[in-house]
Design a protein around this motif. Sequence first.
Motif, PDB file in Angstrom:
ATOM      1  N   ALA A  49      15.195  40.482 -16.926  1.00 30.75           N
ATOM      2  CA  ALA A  49      15.617  40.177 -18.290  1.00 30.75           C
ATOM      3  C   ALA A  49      14.845  38.963 -18.775  1.00 30.75           C
ATOM      4  CB  ALA A  49      17.113  39.892 -18.335  1.00 30.75           C
ATOM      5  N   ALA A  50      14.435  38.991 -20.015  1.00 32.47           N
ATOM      6  CA  ALA A  50      13.640  37.898 -20.578  1.00 32.47           C
ATOM      7  C   ALA A  50      14.444  37.157 -21.632  1.00 32.47           C
ATOM      8  CB  ALA A  50      12.360  38.438 -21.195  1.00 32.47           C
ATOM      9  N   TYR A  51      14.368  35.828 -21.593  1.00 31.11           N
ATOM     10  CA  TYR A  51      15.003  34.999 -22.612  1.00 31.11           C
ATOM     11  C   TYR A  51      13.977  34.709 -23.700  1.00 31.11           C
ATOM     12  CZ  TYR A  51      16.642  30.891 -25.055  1.00 31.11           C
ATOM     13  OH  TYR A  51      17.008  30.009 -26.037  1.00 31.11           O
ATOM     14  N   ARG A  52      14.377  34.922 -24.937  1.00 28.06           N
ATOM     15  CA  ARG A  52      13.544  34.553 -26.079  1.00 28.06           C
ATOM     16  C   ARG A  52      14.369  33.619 -26.955  1.00 28.06           C
ATOM     17  NH1 ARG A  52      11.773  39.665 -24.920  1.00 28.06           N
ATOM     18  NH2 ARG A  52       9.522  39.949 -24.968  1.00 28.06           N
ATOM     19  N   PRO A  53      13.879  32.405 -27.170  1.00 26.04           N
ATOM     20  CA  PRO A  53      14.641  31.479 -28.008  1.00 26.04           C
ATOM     21  C   PRO A  53      14.729  31.996 -29.437  1.00 26.04           C
ATOM     22  CG  PRO A  53      12.480  30.559 -27.479  1.00 26.04           C
ATOM     23  CD  PRO A  53      12.608  31.841 -26.715  1.00 26.04           C
ATOM     24  N   PRO A  54      15.800  31.639 -30.136  1.00 24.78           N
ATOM     25  CA  PRO A  54      15.908  32.074 -31.526  1.00 24.78           C
ATOM     26  C   PRO A  54      14.807  31.437 -32.370  1.00 24.78           C
ATOM     27  CG  PRO A  54      17.652  30.523 -30.992  1.00 24.78           C
ATOM     28  CD  PRO A  54      16.922  30.807 -29.717  1.00 24.78           C
ATOM     29  N   PRO A  55      14.426  32.099 -33.456  1.00 25.65           N
ATOM     30  CA  PRO A  55      13.384  31.525 -34.310  1.00 25.65           C
ATOM     31  C   PRO A  55      13.854  30.218 -34.940  1.00 25.65           C
ATOM     32  CG  PRO A  55      14.408  33.404 -35.388  1.00 25.65           C
ATOM     33  CD  PRO A  55      14.972  33.342 -34.003  1.00 25.65           C
ATOM     34  N   PRO A  56      12.912  29.333 -35.251  1.00 21.28           N
ATOM     35  CA  PRO A  56      13.309  28.066 -35.864  1.00 21.28           C
ATOM     36  C   PRO A  56      13.992  28.286 -37.212  1.00 21.28           C
ATOM     37  CG  PRO A  56      10.897  28.237 -35.698  1.00 21.28           C
ATOM     38  CD  PRO A  56      11.479  29.473 -35.102  1.00 21.28           C
ATOM     39  N   LEU A  57      14.895  27.393 -37.528  1.00 21.38           N
ATOM     40  CA  LEU A  57      15.607  27.460 -38.808  1.00 21.38           C
ATOM     41  C   LEU A  57      14.760  26.798 -39.891  1.00 21.38           C
ATOM     42  CD1 LEU A  57      19.153  26.467 -37.540  1.00 21.38           C
ATOM     43  CD2 LEU A  57      18.398  28.727 -38.251  1.00 21.38           C
ATOM     44  N   PRO A  58      15.010  27.156 -41.150  1.00 21.28           N
ATOM     45  CA  PRO A  58      14.283  26.490 -42.240  1.00 21.28           C
ATOM     46  C   PRO A  58      14.676  25.014 -42.332  1.00 21.28           C
ATOM     47  CG  PRO A  58      15.894  28.073 -43.099  1.00 21.28           C
ATOM     48  CD  PRO A  58      15.927  28.181 -41.615  1.00 21.28           C
ATOM     49  N   PRO A  59      13.863  24.213 -42.985  1.00 17.26           N
ATOM     50  CA  PRO A  59      14.193  22.792 -43.148  1.00 17.26           C
ATOM     51  C   PRO A  59      15.578  22.625 -43.784  1.00 17.26           C
ATOM     52  CG  PRO A  59      11.958  23.213 -43.901  1.00 17.26           C
ATOM     53  CD  PRO A  59      12.578  24.556 -43.612  1.00 17.26           C
TER      54      PRO A  59
END
Length: 130
Positions: A49-59
């Motif tokens: 299983a691979a962990y992928r961090p969530p995409p960055p949030l907008p400013p």
Amino acid sequence: MGLSIRCHRDQLTGLWTATGEDGERPAVTVTAGTADEAAALVREAFGLAAYRPPPPLPPGWHRFDLIHCPVGRLPGFGDPLYDTIKASPPQGCTVEAFGAYFGLRCERRGATLLDSVASCVPRSGPGTVC
């Protein structure tokens, strides 16, 4: 032995290359736009299983978890104490069990992380829902 992953960045292209070895199968090498993605692809190539961090949030947006850890008492996630907030969590938050603890996983707007958290924390005493 376990899986070993090495990542390096190509200075010309900016791409990341990850090489994974487990000592039993042939090495796997993949290239991706981020080190996290390259490592995730290697883990998947080995059937893990691979962990992928969530995409960055907008400013102006912040991601945080709030976990209720009362001193001297562990109400547990299913305690009726949490029924009100489970029924109507703060905007941008979802209810989640963090082990035996009740918590909120949040993505909220605020000038600072502290502003985002403060707008979610009760100010008038126990049982108050923001």
